[in-house]
Scaffold this active site. Structure first.
Site, PDB file in Angstrom:
ATOM      1  N   ASP A  17     -17.652  93.184 137.913  1.00 16.39           N
ATOM      2  CA  ASP A  17     -16.985  93.781 139.070  1.00 16.39           C
ATOM      3  C   ASP A  17     -15.896  92.880 139.637  1.00 16.39           C
ATOM      4  O   ASP A  17     -14.746  93.304 139.817  1.00 16.39           O
ATOM      5  CB  ASP A  17     -18.011  94.099 140.165  1.00 16.39           C
ATOM      6  CG  ASP A  17     -18.883  95.289 139.814  1.00 16.39           C
ATOM      7  OD1 ASP A  17     -19.291  95.390 138.649  1.00 16.39           O
ATOM      8  OD2 ASP A  17     -19.169  96.096 140.708  1.00 16.39           O
ATOM      9  N   ARG A  96     -26.180  85.322 151.782  1.00 18.01           N
ATOM     10  CA  ARG A  96     -24.873  85.814 152.247  1.00 18.01           C
ATOM     11  C   ARG A  96     -24.287  85.013 153.418  1.00 18.01           C
ATOM     12  O   ARG A  96     -23.081  84.764 153.446  1.00 18.01           O
ATOM     13  CB  ARG A  96     -24.965  87.300 152.591  1.00 18.01           C
ATOM     14  CG  ARG A  96     -25.264  88.221 151.412  1.00 18.01           C
ATOM     15  CD  ARG A  96     -24.608  87.770 150.152  1.00 18.01           C
ATOM     16  NE  ARG A  96     -24.749  88.715 149.043  1.00 18.01           N
ATOM     17  CZ  ARG A  96     -24.681  88.365 147.779  1.00 18.01           C
ATOM     18  NH1 ARG A  96     -24.515  87.079 147.461  1.00 18.01           N
ATOM     19  NH2 ARG A  96     -24.789  89.244 146.816  1.00 18.01           N
ATOM     20  N   ASP A 125     -24.746  94.836 150.583  1.00 14.89           N
ATOM     21  CA  ASP A 125     -23.999  93.580 150.670  1.00 14.89           C
ATOM     22  C   ASP A 125     -22.644  93.730 151.350  1.00 14.89           C
ATOM     23  O   ASP A 125     -22.136  92.784 151.947  1.00 14.89           O
ATOM     24  CB  ASP A 125     -23.832  92.966 149.278  1.00 14.89           C
ATOM     25  CG  ASP A 125     -24.988  92.061 148.910  1.00 14.89           C
ATOM     26  OD1 ASP A 125     -25.769  91.713 149.806  1.00 14.89           O
ATOM     27  OD2 ASP A 125     -25.100  91.696 147.730  1.00 14.89           O
ATOM     28  N   SER A 181     -26.581  95.468 136.983  1.00 11.96           N
ATOM     29  CA  SER A 181     -25.897  94.349 137.644  1.00 11.96           C
ATOM     30  C   SER A 181     -26.938  93.367 138.161  1.00 11.96           C
ATOM     31  O   SER A 181     -28.083  93.730 138.435  1.00 11.96           O
ATOM     32  CB  SER A 181     -25.028  94.850 138.797  1.00 11.96           C
ATOM     33  OG  SER A 181     -25.829  95.437 139.799  1.00 11.96           O
TER      34      SER A 181
END
Length: 424
Positions: A17, A96, A125, A181
Site C-alpha cells: 500500500d 500509533r 488506523d 495485509s
C-alpha cells in the site's frame, strides 16, 4: 516542470500500500519524504530505504522508537491489563501514538506541508493516526489517499495495487495468493484482508509468521519467572539467562512465547468506524506478561482498588487506545490513576510455558496483603471463624427477603426481581 503541490511526509511501511501511495503522490505532483518507525518489527530497513528512494522519495527517515514504545505505551497497558472486547491486546493501537509523534517531529524538521498515511477508509488506523496528528499539531494537514476518490476509484482493491506495483517495478511481498495485509511491531503482528475476509475461512498455516503452532511446539514445558515492581516487569529469568533491560525483557518474552506457540488469536471485532472486521493476531510476549501481571495482582492488590481499576481504567483505556484517543484529556485522566493502583504490585511470578498455554506455577511477594495463617482452613489465628458472623447477618436479611417474596409468588404478585435490590 510544474510546481510542487507541497512537501508530504508519508508514514512508510515498505509494503504494498504505502509503496504504491508513494509513487502515486509523486505522480500527483507532491514532493514526498518517507518516514519509517522502528517499533520492533522484523524488517530489512536498508531494503526499505532503497525501495523508498528507488520509487522516488526525496529522503528516507528511520527512527528507532522501540524503547519509548515499550516504556511509555506497552508497560502502562500491562499495568492496566488493557484489552479490547476481552480478547485483543491492542498491539497495533499501542504503536500509533509513538509513530505519530515521530512523524510530527520529522515533518517539522523538513518543513512539510502535509503528513500522509496508507490506512484504508474502512479501517481503524486512519482514525488513530489522524487524531494523533491533530492532537500533536492542530494545524497539520493530512492526506489520506484511501479516502480520495481519484485514488480509490483507480485502485479498487489489492489486485489493482499489485498491477500498479508491477507497472512501476516496485518489489512487493504480497501475491494474489497471499494477499492479506500485515502490521508488525515488537508487541505483535496483525493480519487482515484477503482470504481472512471470510470469517469462516481457516487462516492458512503459512500465514502465521511469529509463533510455532501449538501442535508443533516443544513437548517439554519450560519454566520461567518474572519479577515486577509497581506492576512493571523488571527481570525475566529463563534457565540460566536473566534479562533486566526494558526492551530486552520484551524481546526475551517474545522469543519464549514464539517457541511455545503462545499468543495466537482469531477474532471478529467491532471497529470504531462502525463495521465488523476479522483479524488474526500473534502477541507472544504480551500474552505471557499479561497473565503473569494479573496473577500477581491477585496476591498484592487491594480488592476495592482492583475492582475500580478493572471497571474504569482497564475498560476505558482499552477503548481509548483502540479508538485512537491517546492524545486527549480523557487518556491523561485515566492513565493518571495507573501508578496509584500499582504501588503494591511487587513480587515474582513463576510460570510454565507449554504448547500455547501460560500456566501459573506460583507467586511470591513481600507486600503482606496475603496472610497464610489467616487464610488457612487448618490453622486458627488472626481471623477467627466468628469474625464472619456480621457479614452473614447483614447479607441474610437481603437473601431472606428475596426467598420469602419468591415463595409468595402468585399470591402477592411480587416477583423476585422486585425485591432483589431492596436496601437493607
Amino acid at each position: 516542470m510544474s510546481a510542487s503541490k507541497g512537501r508530504v511526509l508519508l508514514a512508510y511501511s515498505g509494503g504494498l500500500d504505502t509503496s504504491c501511495i508513494l509513487a502515486w503522490l509523486i505522480e500527483q505532483g507532491y514532493e514526498v519524504y518517507a518516514f519509517m518507525a522502528d517499533v520492533g518489527q522484523e524488517e530489512d530497513f536498508e531494503a526499505a530505504r532503497k525501495k523508498a528512494l528507488g520509487v522516488g522519495a526525496k529522503k528516507f527517515y528511520l527512527e528507532d522508537l522501540k524503547r519509548e514504545f515499550v516504556t511509555e505505551l506497552i508497560y502502562p497497558a500491562v499495568q492496566a491489563n488493557a484489552i479490547y472486547e476481552n480478547v485483543y491486546l491492542l498491539g497495533t493501537s499501542l504503536a500509533r501514538p509513538v509513530i505519530a509523534r515521530g512523524m510530527i517531529a520529522t515533518a517539522a524538521k523538513e518543513g512539510c506541508d502535509f503528513v500522509a498515511h496508507g490506512c484504508t477508509g474502512k479501517g481503524n488506523d486512519q482514525v488513530r493516526f489522524e487524531l494523533a496528528f491533530y492532537g500533536l499539531k492542530p494545524d497539520i494537514k493530512v492526506l489520506a489517499p484511501w479516502r480520495i476518490p481519484k485514488f480509490y476509484e483507480r485502485f479498487a482493491g489489492r489486485q489493482a495495487l499489485l498491477s500498479y506495483a508491477a507497472e512501476k517495478q516496485i518489489p512487493v511481498q504480497q501475491t494474489a495468493e497471499k494477499s492479506w495485509s500485515t502490521d508488525e511491531n515488537i508487541f505483535h503482528i496483525s493480519y487482515e484482508s484477503g482470504v481472512l475476509e471470510n470469517p469462516n475461512a481457516t487462516p492458512p498455516a503459512d500465514m502465521w509468521r511469529l509463533t510455532s503452532s501449538p501442535e508443533n511446539a516443544p513437548a517439554t514445558p519450560e519454566s520461567i519467572s518474572i519479577e515486577f515492581k509497581s506492576g512493571i516487569p523488571v527481570k525475566v529469568t529463563a534457565g540460566s539467562e536473566t534479562h533486566t533491560d526494558a526492551v530486552d525483557i520484551f524481546v526475551a518474552l517474545n522469543s519464549l512465547g514464539r517457541k511455545h506457540g503462545i499468543g495466537r488469536i482469531d477474532i471478529v471485532e467491532n471497529r470504531f468506524i462502525g463495521v465488523k472486521s476479522r483479524g488474526c493476531y500473534e502477541s507472544p510476549g504480551a500474552t505471557i506478561l499479561r497473565e503473569a501481571h494479573i496473577d500477581l495482582e491477585g496476591l498484592t492488590l487491594d480488592r476495592n482498588v482492583r475492582a475500580l481499576r478493572d471497571q474504569f481504567v482497564t475498560i476505558e483505556l482499552g477503548r481509548i487506545l483502540y479508538n485512537g484517543h491517546f492524545f486527549t484529556p480523557e487518556r491523561e485522566f485515566v492513565t493518571s490513576a495507573i501508578p496509584a493502583s500499582q504501588r503494591t504490585v511487587n513480587g515474582v511470578v513463576r510460570l510454565k510455558l507449554y504448547k500455547g498455554n501460560v500456566i501459573i506455577e506460583g507467586r511470591s511477594s513481600d507486600e503482606g496483603l496475603y496472610d497464610e495463617q489467616q487464610s488457612s482452613m487448618d490453622v486458627l489465628g488472626g481471623f477467627e471463624p466468628t469474625d464472619t458472623t456480621g457479614f452473614i447477618q447483614i447479607e441474610s436479611i437481603r437473601i431472606k427477603k428475596w426467598a420469602q417474596a419468591n415463595t409468595r409468588k402468585g399470591q402477592s404478585g411480587v416477583e423476585p426481581k422486585d425485591v432483589y435490590g431492596t436496601r437493607v
